[in-house]
Motif scaffolding. Structure first.
Motif, PDB file in Angstrom:
ATOM      1  N   CYS A   1      -6.304  -0.443  -6.649  1.00 43.44           N
ATOM      2  CA  CYS A   1      -5.512  -1.671  -6.423  1.00 43.44           C
ATOM      3  C   CYS A   1      -6.380  -2.788  -5.855  1.00 43.44           C
ATOM      4  O   CYS A   1      -7.386  -2.537  -5.191  1.00 43.44           O
ATOM      5  CB  CYS A   1      -4.361  -1.406  -5.452  1.00 43.44           C
ATOM      6  SG  CYS A   1      -3.255  -0.084  -5.962  1.00 43.44           S
ATOM      7  N   ARG A   2      -5.964  -4.004  -6.144  1.00 43.63           N
ATOM      8  CA  ARG A   2      -6.597  -5.197  -5.574  1.00 43.63           C
ATOM      9  C   ARG A   2      -5.499  -6.135  -5.091  1.00 43.63           C
ATOM     10  O   ARG A   2      -4.414  -6.175  -5.676  1.00 43.63           O
ATOM     11  CB  ARG A   2      -7.425  -5.949  -6.625  1.00 43.63           C
ATOM     12  CG  ARG A   2      -8.560  -5.163  -7.256  1.00 43.63           C
ATOM     13  CD  ARG A   2      -9.835  -5.238  -6.425  1.00 43.63           C
ATOM     14  NE  ARG A   2     -10.907  -4.474  -7.053  1.00 43.63           N
ATOM     15  CZ  ARG A   2     -11.074  -3.148  -6.947  1.00 43.63           C
ATOM     16  NH1 ARG A   2     -10.210  -2.424  -6.233  1.00 43.63           N
ATOM     17  NH2 ARG A   2     -12.092  -2.544  -7.553  1.00 43.63           N
TER      18      ARG A   2
ATOM     19  N   GLU B   1       0.835  -1.203   0.000  1.00 38.69           N
ATOM     20  CA  GLU B   1       0.000   0.000   0.000  1.00 38.69           C
ATOM     21  C   GLU B   1       0.874   1.259   0.000  1.00 38.69           C
ATOM     22  O   GLU B   1       0.563   2.253  -0.667  1.00 38.69           O
ATOM     23  CB  GLU B   1      -0.936  -0.038   1.215  1.00 38.69           C
ATOM     24  CG  GLU B   1      -2.015   1.004   1.171  1.00 38.69           C
ATOM     25  CD  GLU B   1      -3.199   0.703   2.103  1.00 38.69           C
ATOM     26  OE1 GLU B   1      -3.952   1.636   2.384  1.00 38.69           O
ATOM     27  OE2 GLU B   1      -3.365  -0.461   2.555  1.00 38.69           O
TER      28      GLU B   1
ATOM     29  N   ASP C   1      -7.479   6.593  -4.140  1.00 42.07           N
ATOM     30  CA  ASP C   1      -7.045   5.822  -2.979  1.00 42.07           C
ATOM     31  C   ASP C   1      -6.628   4.414  -3.416  1.00 42.07           C
ATOM     32  O   ASP C   1      -7.043   3.942  -4.470  1.00 42.07           O
ATOM     33  CB  ASP C   1      -8.180   5.699  -1.971  1.00 42.07           C
ATOM     34  CG  ASP C   1      -8.464   7.015  -1.274  1.00 42.07           C
ATOM     35  OD1 ASP C   1      -7.552   7.875  -1.211  1.00 42.07           O
ATOM     36  OD2 ASP C   1      -9.601   7.191  -0.803  1.00 42.07           O
TER      37      ASP C   1
ATOM     38  N   ASP D   1      -7.709   1.630  -2.431  1.00 40.40           N
ATOM     39  CA  ASP D   1      -8.850   0.744  -2.664  1.00 40.40           C
ATOM     40  C   ASP D   1      -9.560   1.001  -3.990  1.00 40.40           C
ATOM     41  O   ASP D   1     -10.269   0.132  -4.498  1.00 40.40           O
ATOM     42  CB  ASP D   1      -9.871   0.873  -1.528  1.00 40.40           C
ATOM     43  CG  ASP D   1      -9.325   0.326  -0.228  1.00 40.40           C
ATOM     44  OD1 ASP D   1      -8.348  -0.441  -0.279  1.00 40.40           O
ATOM     45  OD2 ASP D   1      -9.856   0.684   0.833  1.00 40.40           O
ATOM     46  N   GLU D   2      -9.355   2.185  -4.563  1.00 40.61           N
ATOM     47  CA  GLU D   2      -9.962   2.493  -5.857  1.00 40.61           C
ATOM     48  C   GLU D   2      -9.127   1.971  -7.019  1.00 40.61           C
ATOM     49  O   GLU D   2      -9.633   1.766  -8.125  1.00 40.61           O
ATOM     50  CB  GLU D   2     -10.109   4.009  -6.036  1.00 40.61           C
ATOM     51  CG  GLU D   2     -11.101   4.678  -5.108  1.00 40.61           C
ATOM     52  CD  GLU D   2     -11.086   6.194  -5.288  1.00 40.61           C
ATOM     53  OE1 GLU D   2     -11.979   6.707  -5.973  1.00 40.61           O
ATOM     54  OE2 GLU D   2     -10.151   6.853  -4.754  1.00 40.61           O
TER      55      GLU D   2
END
Lengths: 196, 196
Positions: free
Chosen positions: B193-194, A34, B188, B190-191
């Motif tokens: 990346c997975r 991250e 962000d 979460d928008e």
């Protein structure tokens, strides 16, 4: 006015950094993955379009789904790497422009214009892919970026029914410096640059 | 194992670095331009293909040749910048592969294969363009990268009868921090990346 980065810093992100193929048996935490993205996302893209998307493969199961798409020479190192990032770009990146570039109707520059979409996604997705590599190195990780894989197969396996398209792969971890080959040469300034 | 770059270093190359449009009246020496390239060239490319070429415009005369190719919003800032780099790539990059990648006949992977040439030049030329931006920042310069120009016109004016093709432009100098707009948002984790 900014100063020049320390010599140690320049060594770490450019001069001493190497592409690794042999990995130490140390993991890479999700927090670190991250953190790579959170640095890389700050790099500039045209109209702040930010088309890069990243799928991080950490589990053995996810890596096995990737295996059949890899060129033969990239299989062993990818299976052994603590994590493999699929650096992709979103062919519908322009749907985020109302939030990312609110000063203009930037969505209209791309919607329904496949050539502009493709060029912008590829150029800026690749710029962001390079920011990703430098960010990982800045955080103390080694990278093993690769173009040797079947893009169509990766997209079928991981991105079916989504607008994400694979660009390149990057293994992440702590490389074994003992296993590096001598560095290949680079083009001198006079071979690659001109001054006007 | 590498440590994490200092907070000041991370700020300088990613977190606090901004795209500048207003330039201080300080020059950029040729030595510094060469130093940017000498860092950027160390970044990884596939098969070490290194397709990026750079034309640095410093003189008023060279800038005037660029002017007609610029989008209206990019004219004033580009004319005022101490230097403007045309980040290009060489469509005959594979002719250097016998020197850059001597372990295999890598030239044969590209010669006579226009699609492979174009994809590899674009992807790796863009990766190197991003290394160039980060290298300039690491050396204390500010950047103003731009895609808003007529590529065909730039290639006609500067690269006629050569295999170089323009990719993007980057103004270089010391920006005026007082003239920056607030930074635009980013996606962000979460928008974009997975994790698998």
């Amino acid at each position: 006015m900014s100063e020049i980065l320390s010599d140690a810093g320049l060594d770490q992100i450019f001069r001493d950094a190497r592409t690794h193929s042999v990995w130490q048996d140390t993991g890479v935490s999700d927090v670190l993955l991250e953190a790579i993205y959170d640095l890389a996302k700050m790099g500039p893209t045209s109209a702040n379009c930010s088309p890069m998307r990243v799928l991080f493969l950490r589990s053995k199961e996810a890596k096995e789904r990737l295996r059949p798409a890899l060129d033969a020479g990239n299989v062993d190192k990818t299976m052994a790497a603590p994590a493999t990032a699929i650096l992709a770009y979103d062919m519908e990146f322009y749907e985020k422009l109302p939030a990312l570039f609110p000063h203009a109707d930037a969505r209209s520059w791309f919607a329904g214009k496949p050539k502009a979409i493709e060029q912008t996604a590829q150029r800026n997705g690749s710029l962001q892919g390079a920011y990703f590599i430098i960010a990982a190195r800045a955080l103390g990780l080694d990278c093993g970026p690769m173009s040797g894989f079947n893009r169509t197969k990766v997209d079928e396996v991981f991105f079916a029914d989504t607008p994400w398209r694979s660009n390149f792969l990057c293994n992440l971890g702590h490389g074994d410096p003992e296993k590096l080959h001598p560095r290949s040469p680079r083009l001198d300034f006079d071979e690659a640059c001109r001054l006007l």
